[in-house]
Motif scaffolding. Structure first.
Motif, PDB file in Angstrom:
ATOM      1  N   ILE A 278      -2.290  -0.197  -1.007  1.00  0.00           N
ATOM      2  CA  ILE A 278      -1.939   0.371   0.293  1.00  0.00           C
ATOM      3  C   ILE A 278      -2.985   1.406   0.714  1.00  0.00           C
ATOM      4  O   ILE A 278      -3.279   2.342  -0.055  1.00  0.00           O
ATOM      5  CB  ILE A 278      -0.545   1.039   0.229  1.00  0.00           C
ATOM      6  CG1 ILE A 278       0.503   0.074  -0.335  1.00  0.00           C
ATOM      7  CG2 ILE A 278      -0.143   1.564   1.594  1.00  0.00           C
ATOM      8  CD1 ILE A 278       1.831   0.738  -0.673  1.00  0.00           C
ATOM      9  N   ASP A 279      -3.508   1.218   1.925  1.00  0.00           N
ATOM     10  CA  ASP A 279      -4.364   2.243   2.520  1.00  0.00           C
ATOM     11  C   ASP A 279      -3.469   3.324   3.100  1.00  0.00           C
ATOM     12  O   ASP A 279      -2.456   3.032   3.739  1.00  0.00           O
ATOM     13  CB  ASP A 279      -5.233   1.615   3.620  1.00  0.00           C
ATOM     14  CG  ASP A 279      -6.229   2.621   4.192  1.00  0.00           C
ATOM     15  OD1 ASP A 279      -6.464   3.654   3.507  1.00  0.00           O
ATOM     16  OD2 ASP A 279      -6.738   2.367   5.280  1.00  0.00           O
ATOM     17  N   LEU A 280      -3.826   4.601   2.859  1.00  0.00           N
ATOM     18  CA  LEU A 280      -2.943   5.682   3.314  1.00  0.00           C
ATOM     19  C   LEU A 280      -3.013   5.884   4.821  1.00  0.00           C
ATOM     20  O   LEU A 280      -1.988   6.082   5.478  1.00  0.00           O
ATOM     21  CB  LEU A 280      -3.311   6.989   2.599  1.00  0.00           C
ATOM     22  CG  LEU A 280      -2.927   7.083   1.110  1.00  0.00           C
ATOM     23  CD1 LEU A 280      -3.315   8.433   0.548  1.00  0.00           C
ATOM     24  CD2 LEU A 280      -1.434   6.846   0.937  1.00  0.00           C
ATOM     25  N   LYS A 281      -4.220   5.847   5.409  1.00  0.00           N
ATOM     26  CA  LYS A 281      -4.369   6.115   6.831  1.00  0.00           C
ATOM     27  C   LYS A 281      -4.522   4.823   7.605  1.00  0.00           C
ATOM     28  O   LYS A 281      -5.506   4.109   7.460  1.00  0.00           O
ATOM     29  CB  LYS A 281      -5.570   7.012   7.089  1.00  0.00           C
ATOM     30  CG  LYS A 281      -5.350   8.446   6.619  1.00  0.00           C
ATOM     31  CD  LYS A 281      -6.459   9.361   7.134  1.00  0.00           C
ATOM     32  CE  LYS A 281      -6.165  10.806   6.787  1.00  0.00           C
ATOM     33  NZ  LYS A 281      -7.196  11.723   7.338  1.00  0.00           N
ATOM     34  N   MET A 282      -3.494   4.540   8.409  1.00  0.00           N
ATOM     35  CA  MET A 282      -3.507   3.341   9.265  1.00  0.00           C
ATOM     36  C   MET A 282      -2.848   3.692  10.581  1.00  0.00           C
ATOM     37  O   MET A 282      -2.043   4.638  10.655  1.00  0.00           O
ATOM     38  CB  MET A 282      -2.731   2.198   8.583  1.00  0.00           C
ATOM     39  CG  MET A 282      -3.425   1.619   7.351  1.00  0.00           C
ATOM     40  SD  MET A 282      -2.514   0.203   6.645  1.00  0.00           S
ATOM     41  CE  MET A 282      -1.124   1.052   5.937  1.00  0.00           C
ATOM     42  N   PRO A 283      -3.209   2.954  11.653  1.00  0.00           N
ATOM     43  CA  PRO A 283      -2.564   3.202  12.946  1.00  0.00           C
ATOM     44  C   PRO A 283      -1.059   2.978  12.851  1.00  0.00           C
ATOM     45  O   PRO A 283      -0.580   2.134  12.075  1.00  0.00           O
ATOM     46  CB  PRO A 283      -3.227   2.165  13.864  1.00  0.00           C
ATOM     47  CG  PRO A 283      -4.486   1.794  13.188  1.00  0.00           C
ATOM     48  CD  PRO A 283      -4.220   1.892  11.729  1.00  0.00           C
ATOM     49  N   GLY A 284      -0.294   3.738  13.609  1.00  0.00           N
ATOM     50  CA  GLY A 284       1.166   3.589  13.547  1.00  0.00           C
ATOM     51  C   GLY A 284       1.708   4.252  12.286  1.00  0.00           C
ATOM     52  O   GLY A 284       1.313   5.377  11.933  1.00  0.00           O
ATOM     53  N   GLU A 285       2.572   3.552  11.611  1.00  0.00           N
ATOM     54  CA  GLU A 285       3.131   4.103  10.381  1.00  0.00           C
ATOM     55  C   GLU A 285       2.065   4.163   9.301  1.00  0.00           C
ATOM     56  O   GLU A 285       1.252   3.253   9.148  1.00  0.00           O
ATOM     57  CB  GLU A 285       4.295   3.239   9.884  1.00  0.00           C
ATOM     58  CG  GLU A 285       5.522   3.276  10.798  1.00  0.00           C
ATOM     59  CD  GLU A 285       6.676   2.458  10.245  1.00  0.00           C
ATOM     60  OE1 GLU A 285       7.600   3.073   9.651  1.00  0.00           O
ATOM     61  OE2 GLU A 285       6.642   1.217  10.378  1.00  0.00           O
ATOM     62  N   SER A 286       2.090   5.239   8.526  1.00  0.00           N
ATOM     63  CA  SER A 286       1.065   5.435   7.514  1.00  0.00           C
ATOM     64  C   SER A 286       1.449   4.770   6.201  1.00  0.00           C
ATOM     65  O   SER A 286       2.572   4.302   6.006  1.00  0.00           O
ATOM     66  CB  SER A 286       0.844   6.936   7.278  1.00  0.00           C
ATOM     67  OG  SER A 286       1.985   7.492   6.640  1.00  0.00           O
ATOM     68  N   GLY A 287       0.449   4.764   5.310  1.00  0.00           N
ATOM     69  CA  GLY A 287       0.707   4.203   3.986  1.00  0.00           C
ATOM     70  C   GLY A 287       1.765   4.993   3.218  1.00  0.00           C
ATOM     71  O   GLY A 287       2.473   4.432   2.360  1.00  0.00           O
ATOM     72  N   PHE A 288       1.893   6.309   3.500  1.00  0.00           N
ATOM     73  CA  PHE A 288       2.931   7.110   2.847  1.00  0.00           C
ATOM     74  C   PHE A 288       4.327   6.544   3.130  1.00  0.00           C
ATOM     75  O   PHE A 288       5.181   6.456   2.246  1.00  0.00           O
ATOM     76  CB  PHE A 288       2.849   8.563   3.335  1.00  0.00           C
ATOM     77  CG  PHE A 288       1.659   9.315   2.829  1.00  0.00           C
ATOM     78  CD1 PHE A 288       1.614   9.815   1.534  1.00  0.00           C
ATOM     79  CD2 PHE A 288       0.562   9.509   3.660  1.00  0.00           C
ATOM     80  CE1 PHE A 288       0.506  10.504   1.079  1.00  0.00           C
ATOM     81  CE2 PHE A 288      -0.558  10.191   3.210  1.00  0.00           C
ATOM     82  CZ  PHE A 288      -0.587  10.694   1.916  1.00  0.00           C
TER      83      PHE A 288
END
Length: 545
Positions: free
Chosen positions: A52-62
């Motif tokens: 999982i990449d943590l920073k993504m558009p919309g909902e984050s990987g967290f």
């Protein structure tokens, strides 16, 4: 290692590179470009690992990590991030992931991280499976232990060194319901002890908790079912440092056992006294027979002497009238006769002899009653005459009632013979008669009244057996204690007025040993009547005398 992996990254270059590395290593790998698409794929397919990449558009990987942990706890999680700092690494590991890859990625790092994550995941899954098996086994063992504990007929109690109750089985709760009350967590509260904390001089559990040594003792304790006697065995539980961490006590109800032992000791004492009394009665019997025979001889002889004296006086007077006796001799002899008062003697001596014979007969009756009442007999039932047993008992205990009451008896002449333990039944009648005398005496003392009371004993025949009714004119039994008078240890008798166990013994003797019934009716200020009903023996015959 076979595994199905889902790569979630919004960057196509990184996403494709990860897929190529993993497919080339033999893994089945799929990709998602956002958290939403990843959630859909997770709902439709099963995966072993997420990258999982943590920073993504919309909902984050967290958010995806939290989502996966909550709904798919068996899927491993690896983070792919471009931020390389210790703070970020610490936060990532706090999320509960199995590793992380720093961008730019390299094939070797990715494959090593994935391989380690899968091994770690498998280890966690094995541990979870083992933990569940252990929990299942512990639950099963705990259930079995609880079932055993709650079906024990002995009570089990566990306390801290401060006497705070940790555990108690069902039997203890039945005896001491306050154990379950939130406001009674301490042993001395639940048991309503007069002793309080740090003052347990004779409490086996407290001594064990203080000393660490096993203990044992007999204690009488008030329970929800009345006073009971318990044999208490205690042991200490130690921690790893050898310090007492708790104490366990086993409570065995020995009320009946102790009661039987007291009855046995009482029976042994009575047997010893009975043997002594029987011996004394035998020794008294012989001289009493001598005295009786001699008094009978004196009675017969005195009648002959009176006949001779009457003849002497008749012929003496004839001689005096005929002048054959000198007047001086007549005067001297008349003075001697007058001084001896032979007229009084001939009138009173027969009465004295009669009274002496009556006294001898009464002594003989008492002696015979003592021999029959106190004879130890054997441990088997015998067929007896109830009227005779009661009459002997009245005679033996006459000294208990003759000063406070008159005795009235009405014995049915046609009573059937009864199969019973003669000594035990005699003891029951003795206890009831003595209790009646004590009740009359106490009532008279309360009234400061010198009026004699009355004890009435009536025997009757009824269909199937014999009924014995013993009544007194004492003060009666208060309503508040009528339900308890047959209970062991319950007594209203002051010190010096017996053991107070007579009615409890009577109940066991009549109900348990003879399959009969005993009940009473009492009115305060009027008196009490006890009724005993005994079944007729199988091979019974009628007592005609």
């Amino acid at each position: 290692m076979d595994a199905k992996i889902l790569v979630v990254d919004d960057e196509p270059t990184v996403r494709n590179l990860l897929v190529r590395y993993l497919n080339g290593a033999g893994y089945e790998c799929l990709a998602a470009d956002s958290v939403n698409s990843a959630k859909k794929m997770l709902a439709e397919q099963e995966f072993d690992l997420l990258l999982i990449d943590l920073k993504m558009p919309g909902e984050s990987g967290f958010e995806l990590i939290h989502h996966a942990k909550e709904l798919y706890p068996k899927i491993g999680r690896v983070v792919v991030t471009g931020i390389d700092s210790l703070d970020v690494a610490g936060k990532i590991m706090d999320l509960g992931v199995y590793g992380y890859v720093i961008k730019p990625i390299t094939k070797s790092i990715v494959l090593i991280t994935v391989q380690n994550a899968l091994k770690h995941l498998q280890l966690d899954l094995d541990v979870q499976t083992h933990r569940k098996e252990l929990e299942k086994d512990m639950t099963l063992r705990s259930g079995k232990l609880a079932a055993i504990m709650n079906n024990l007929t002995i009570g089990v109690l566990m306390c801290t060194p401060d006497m705070e109750i940790i555990e108690a089985n069902r039997q203890m709760v039945q005896w001491f319901p306050r154990i379950t009350e939130e406001q009674s967590p301490f042993c001395y509260d639940a048991f309503s002890c007069q002793q309080k904390k740090h003052n347990f001089d004779n409490c086996p559990l407290a001594i064990t908790l203080q000393s660490g040594k096993s203990g044992e003792g007999i204690k009488r304790i008030k329970t929800a079912h009345g006073e009971m006697e318990f044999r208490i065995v205690t042991n200490a539980i130690f921690d790893n440092n050898g310090i007492v961490s708790a104490g366990i006590a086993l409570y065995e109800d020995v009320t009946e056992k102790m009661s039987l032992e007291r009855d046995l000791r009482q029976a042994q004492k009575l047997e010893a006294v009975g043997q002594l009394a029987a011996g004394i009665a035998h020794e008294i019997n012989t001289p009493i027979q001598y005295i009786g025979d001699n008094i009978n001889f004196l009675q017969t002889s005195f009648n002959d002497v009176v006949t001779v004296l009457d003849a002497y006086q008749y012929y003496w007077h004839q001689q005096v009238q005929d002048g054959c006796i000198a007047p001086e001799i007549d005067r001297k002899l008349s003075a001697i006769v007058q001084k001896a008062d032979t007229e009084y003697l001939t009138e009173e001596m027969p009465r004295a002899i009669h009274q002496s014979l009556d006294g001898v007969r009464r002594v003989d009756k008492i002696v015979r009653a003592m021999k029959e009442f106190s004879h130890p007999g054997n441990n088997e039932k015998s067929t007896i005459d109830i009227n005779k047993i009661i009459d002997n008992t009245i005679t033996v205990c006459r000294n208990e009632w003759k000063y406070v009451a008159e005795m009235e008896t009405s014995f049915a002449p046609d009573l059937p013979m009864i199969s019973c333990f003669q000594g035990d039944l005699s003891q029951v009648f003795l206890n009831l008669i003595v209790n009646a005398a004590h009740a009359i005496e106490s009532d008279a003392a309360a009234r400061t009244d010198s009026k004699m009371g009355k004890i009435s004993i009536i025997t009757k025949k009824f269909d199937g057996g014999v009924s014995i009714q013993i009544s007194d004119t004492g003060g009666g039994i208060p309503v508040t204690i009528q339900e308890r008078i047959f209970d062991p240890f319950f007594t209203t008798k002051p010190v010096g007025k017996g053991t107070g166990q007579g009615l409890a013994i009577a109940y066991r003797t009549i109900v348990d040993k003879h399959q009969g019934t005993i009940f009473f009716a009492s009115e305060v200020g009027q008196g009490t009547t006890f009724v005993i009903q005994l079944p007729e023996s199988v091979n019974s015959s009628t007592n005609k005398g």
